[in-house]
Write an enzyme that holds these catalytic residues in place. Structure first.
Site, PDB file in Angstrom:
ATOM      1  CG  ASP A   1      42.630  41.237  37.441  1.00 27.25           C
ATOM      2  OD1 ASP A   1      41.907  42.232  37.271  1.00 27.25           O
ATOM      3  OD2 ASP A   1      43.117  40.574  36.483  1.00 27.25           O
TER       4      ASP A   1
ATOM      5  CD  GLU B   1      35.924  43.386  38.013  1.00 33.34           C
ATOM      6  OE1 GLU B   1      36.132  42.186  37.794  1.00 33.34           O
ATOM      7  OE2 GLU B   1      36.823  44.207  38.194  1.00 33.34           O
TER       8      GLU B   1
ATOM      9  CG  ASP C   1      41.462  45.275  31.486  1.00 30.73           C
ATOM     10  OD1 ASP C   1      42.642  45.052  31.817  1.00 30.73           O
ATOM     11  OD2 ASP C   1      40.545  44.482  31.706  1.00 30.73           O
TER      12      ASP C   1
HETATM   13  O1  MIG Z   1      41.084  38.786  31.913  1.00 30.00           O
HETATM   14  O2  MIG Z   1      45.605  38.949  34.699  1.00 30.00           O
HETATM   15  O3  MIG Z   1      42.887  44.259  34.375  1.00 30.00           O
HETATM   16  O4  MIG Z   1      45.672  44.156  34.507  1.00 30.00           O
HETATM   17  O5  MIG Z   1      46.944  41.969  33.342  1.00 30.00           O
HETATM   18  C1  MIG Z   1      42.129  39.697  32.070  1.00 30.00           C
HETATM   19  C2  MIG Z   1      45.588  39.394  33.381  1.00 30.00           C
HETATM   20  C3  MIG Z   1      42.743  39.552  33.407  1.00 30.00           C
HETATM   21  C4  MIG Z   1      42.825  41.944  33.753  1.00 30.00           C
HETATM   22  C5  MIG Z   1      43.576  43.029  34.450  1.00 30.00           C
HETATM   23  C6  MIG Z   1      44.948  43.151  33.851  1.00 30.00           C
HETATM   24  C7  MIG Z   1      45.685  41.832  33.954  1.00 30.00           C
HETATM   25  C8  MIG Z   1      44.873  40.744  33.271  1.00 30.00           C
HETATM   26  N1  MIG Z   1      43.536  40.679  33.839  1.00 30.00           N
END
Ligand code: MIG
Length: 831
Positions: free
Chosen positions: A421, A424, A506
């Site tokens: 996660d 980016e 998201d």
């Molecule tokens: O700032 O890890 O897209 O699936 O549950 C949010 C918490 C961080 C974004 C991900 C989402 C995940 C969440 N993350």
């Protein structure tokens, strides 16, 4: 965008042609202020490079394959120019100004430059790259933008462009290629760039398709007819146009050519094709085990549970919270005993706390592996663990080190898959706890990489997640040799499909997001990233019961099927909305599990040729105009047409039927049969629990039995047959579902054929080929007929076929020993 002036001063252009040379498979041209090389790369793939001086050097972190099988290309000089021809595509350079034209063998123009390319230092304010106050574009080519405009065929639909919101045809939009965390609930049809960057597209109209990949990891943008309806304008920082062109001639051929170049999609382990349950955040090992137990008790199939950031100790990647997950290994065993797998999230933002016992941070700093500011100091930003450092994945030794981190904390504890996660990558300017954190883009001029391969952040950002994915995949492969790695990533770039499955992070719980998931995933498939999904039920906000049920129904056909929801939203497990919704969800899950042999075969097709599992109608019927703009229905492989319920209280909907005979999968009844020779609309029922699903004529569809998870071996392989007009063929591919042995040929292939005869049908099940031996099972042939057949023979001997009037099928079965069989059917088909 085309009209926007992005140049700081008057731009430069190539000028007059000085010389042009045709050589074996390539054209080299020099202009007063530019050079061009047009080159045949492999069958159906050409490359055009256009730069002011030298072309950018090859980079070790580049994902594009080299050494592909050579192309059969012809090169010739023309009056004042030269042309390269391969596989029905002609790439011509014409006269002064590096005027480029891509044409078909029939002379039709596919793309043609409308004016010479232009270069100049970019105006940062006009580029709309998120940047920090006081940031400037770096010196040199990284601050220079190239602009090239092309004339488009008015008939062309522009597909692909990777992960996007909105409709399938992206024409009329401006599309930025820049990975960003658009955290927030505002994704809508007009949202521009999301988490991923895929600077590529297909141009398709009935009977012809070609494609292009802008091989530029720098910030770039396509104006795909926003500024001028018939013009495509490419803006690319880095000062070079490096465009791979794919000759098609069909969308499937383009996707094959694209993934030959950027790498074939991985083959996921079979458990990953099952159902995944997630939420942010299940708070303890006991809670997760109880969750799995609930799935089992309620007879809801499940293969994987995901651990979001709360399993970590204070959001430190590669740690476990000692209170809530005291014994990770025992915990993973409990999950495994229940026939499920464990997926754990990893964020690249590493807590900046050297000397505090967090070895990952210590090593990252000690070894100098963190991304650095231009002055050489480690770059810091705020993410979940507060102040954080970011590994520089552009360096091979950093990727190795990152892979190493997975050994003890994850692999040795029994974690089966990794979820990447925030890659980016995301960073904020101050701690989340202040409640005032704002996006803090990395400095644009920041450097990545060792000295010989230094690249600015503008050049490498789009690749960050792809490189992280590669590191993770290789780490998992190293620490669990022979086990097929599984990595899920949020951000991606072309090439990510070789190591990662991706999801659209998201999303929202609105109907719009359910509906949008169809063109979104079709685009991913057309962009060479077949293994993708979106969060079922939506991430943000509370899912509504009916929506959730419909989403599960649609999700049963997603290449990656996961129910996930944000912190603070209401429970979103399949039972959370009452019995009615639960039973629809159960039916959807059962259907998903029955589809697994088909999904596995499709995953093998993807691994072989890039073919998506979820296919746009125009991909499957590239000559049928009526299918081209369908974005509310799709094909799962070549046999099933899925027309999901996408609106509240939908009980019927229309669907465009491509020419041919289509049977309602559930009842076996033909649809709009009188007009089978042409495309026509049909109205289909959308009964909750029975998503509108149509079986194509000639189908040879492999299904399995219902299982609670893929940990239980298949005990039935069922071939659903619908009569072909003439004849039909399909190959079922199987493997052990978990190891890498398939790569060295440990697969089983069963060739299926069907043929119409006078008054009947012959179905041949070929002898199983290949080294993989499936577990003992029954083979069932389910013949979808119009009426009970007069006689059914198995290898020439009459057999009793059970007639099921509810789905108009005659069924025969035997113990599968892998030998070939012939089924002869007499009668049963309307003339
Ligand atoms: O700032 O890890 O897209 O699936 O549950 C949010 C918490 C961080 C974004 C991900 C989402 C995940 C969440 N993350």
């Amino acid at each position: 965008m085309d009209h926007v002036d992005i140049f700081e001063a008057a731009p430069r252009s190539p000028g007059a042609l000085l010389r042009i040379r045709a050589e074996a498979g390539a054209i080299e041209a020099r202009y007063e202020r530019a050079r061009v090389r047009v080159e045949a790369v492999s069958g159906g793939i050409a490359r055009v490079r256009l730069a002011e001086a030298a072309f950018a050097p090859a980079r070790t972190w580049d994902g594009v394959r080299s050494g592909l099988p050579p192309a059969d290309a012809a090169v010739g000089e023309t009056d004042g120019g030269a042309v390269l021809e391969l596989d029905g595509m002609r790439v011509a350079l014409e006269g002064d100004g590096a005027v480029l034209a891509v044409r078909g063998a029939d002379g039709a123009t596919w793309l043609a430059s409308t004016e010479p390319a232009r270069w100049g230092r970019a105006r940062l304010d006009r580029l709309r790259i998120p940047h920090r106050d006081g940031d400037a574009l770096p010196a040199g080519n990284d601050g220079v933008v190239l602009r090239q405009s092309f004339q488009l065929d008015p008939e062309d639909r522009l597909w692909g462009f990777g992960q996007r919101t909105g409709g399938l045809d992206r024409r009329g939009r401006s599309l930025t290629n820049w990975t960003s965390d658009t955290f927030g609930i505002a994704h809508h049809r007009g949202t521009d760039n999301l988490y991923q960057a895929q600077p590529l597209f297909l141009a398709a109209k009935p009977g012809r398709a070609f494609g292009a990949f802008l091989h530029v990891s720098h910030f770039s943008r396509f104006d795909a007819g926003a500024g001028h309806p018939d013009r495509l304008t490419i803006d690319a920082l880095g000062a070079e146009l490096d465009l791979f062109l794919f000759a098609g001639p069909t969308p499937a051929a383009v996707v094959e050519q694209l993934t030959r170049l950027t790498g074939r999609p991985l083959l996921p382990p079979v458990w990953a094709l099952g159902f995944h349950q997630s939420r942010w955040g299940y708070a303890s090992a006991d809670e997760v085990v109880a969750l799995v137990d609930t799935f089992r008790a309620r007879e809801l199939p499940l293969d994987a549970v995901h651990l979001d950031i709360d399993y970590m100790r204070g959001f430190r990647s590669f740690t476990w919270d000692p209170q809530r997950f005291p014994d990770p290994k025992a915990f993973a065993e409990r999950v495994h005993e229940r026939g499920a797998r464990l997926v754990a999230i990893i964020d690249p933002g590493i807590k900046d706390e050297p000397g505090a016992g967090y070895g990952v941070a210590d090593e990252l700093l000690a070894r100098g592996y963190a991304l650095r500011n231009t002055d050489g100091s480690p770059l810091r930003g705020y993410v979940w663990p507060e102040r954080a450092l970011f590994p520089d994945f552009a360096r091979a030794e950093v990727r190795d080190w990152w892979g190493e981190q997975h050994r003890t904390s994850l692999v040795e504890n029994g974690v089966d898959g990794v979820w990447n996660d925030m890659n980016e990558p995301t960073a904020f300017d101050r701690p989340f706890s202040t409640g005032e954190a704002r996006d803090r883009p990395f400095p644009l001029g920041m450097r990545h990489g060792g000295t010989d391969e230094a690249a600015t952040h503008l050049e490498v950002r789009n690749l960050y997640a792809a490189l992280e994915g590669r590191a993770t995949f290789q780490g998992l492969a190293r620490h669990a040799p022979g086990v097929r790695p599984w990595v899920l990533t949020r951000s991606a770039f072309p090439g990510s499909q070789t190591t990662c499955v991706t999801w659209m992070g998201d999303n929202n719980s609105w109907w719009e997001h359910l509906a949008m998931s169809v063109p979104q995933l079709l685009s991913m498939g057309l962009s060479g990233m077949p293994h993708a999904g979106v969060d079922i039920g939506g991430f943000f906000e509370n899912a509504r019961p009916e929506l959730f049920a419909r989403w599960m129904e649609l999700g049963a056909f997603y290449p990656f099927m996961r129910d996930h929801s944000a912190m603070g939203t209401r429970d979103q497990e399949p039972w959370a909305f009452g019995e009615e919704v639960e039973s629809v969800a159960r039916e959807a899950l059962r259907l998903r599990y029955r589809l697994l042999p088909y999904l596995v075969t499709l995953a093998h097709q993807a691994a072989a040729s890039g073919a998506p599992l979820m296919r746009a109608m125009g991909y499957v019927f590239p000559d049928v105009e009526a299918t081209f703009d369908v974005e509310d229905a799709f094909m799962l492989g070549r046999w099933l047409l899925v027309a999901p319920a996408l609106e509240a209280r939908c009980r019927w909907r229309t669907v465009v039927l491509p020419p041919g005979r289509w049977l309602d999968f559930w009842s076996g009844r033909p649809l709009a049969d009188e007009d089978a020779g042409r495309s026509r609309p049909a109205v289909v029922e959308a009964v909750p629990g029975r998503p509108p699903l149509l079986l194509r004529e000639g189908a040879l569809l492999p299904l399995g039995d219902e299982r609670s998870s893929t940990a239980t071996p298949l005990s039935e392989l069922r071939i659903v047959v619908s009569a072909p007009v003439d004849e039909s063929a399909f190959e079922v591919v199987e493997d052990d579902g978990r190891s890498t042995a398939w790569e060295t040929g440990e697969v089983a292939r069963t060739a299926l054929r069907s043929r119409r005869t006078v008054g009947g049908l012959i179905v041949e099940i070929g002898a199983r080929e290949g080294r993989y031996r499936p577990s003992p099972r029954t083979l069932v042939v389910e013949l979808r007929l119009d009426t009970p057949p007069d006689r059914v023979e198995l290898d020439g001997a009459a057999v009793e076929a059970r007639w099921d009037a509810a789905r108009r099928s005659a069924e025969i079965a035997w113990q599968d020993d892998g030998s070939g069989r012939t089924i002869t059917v007499r009668g049963g088909l309307a003339a």
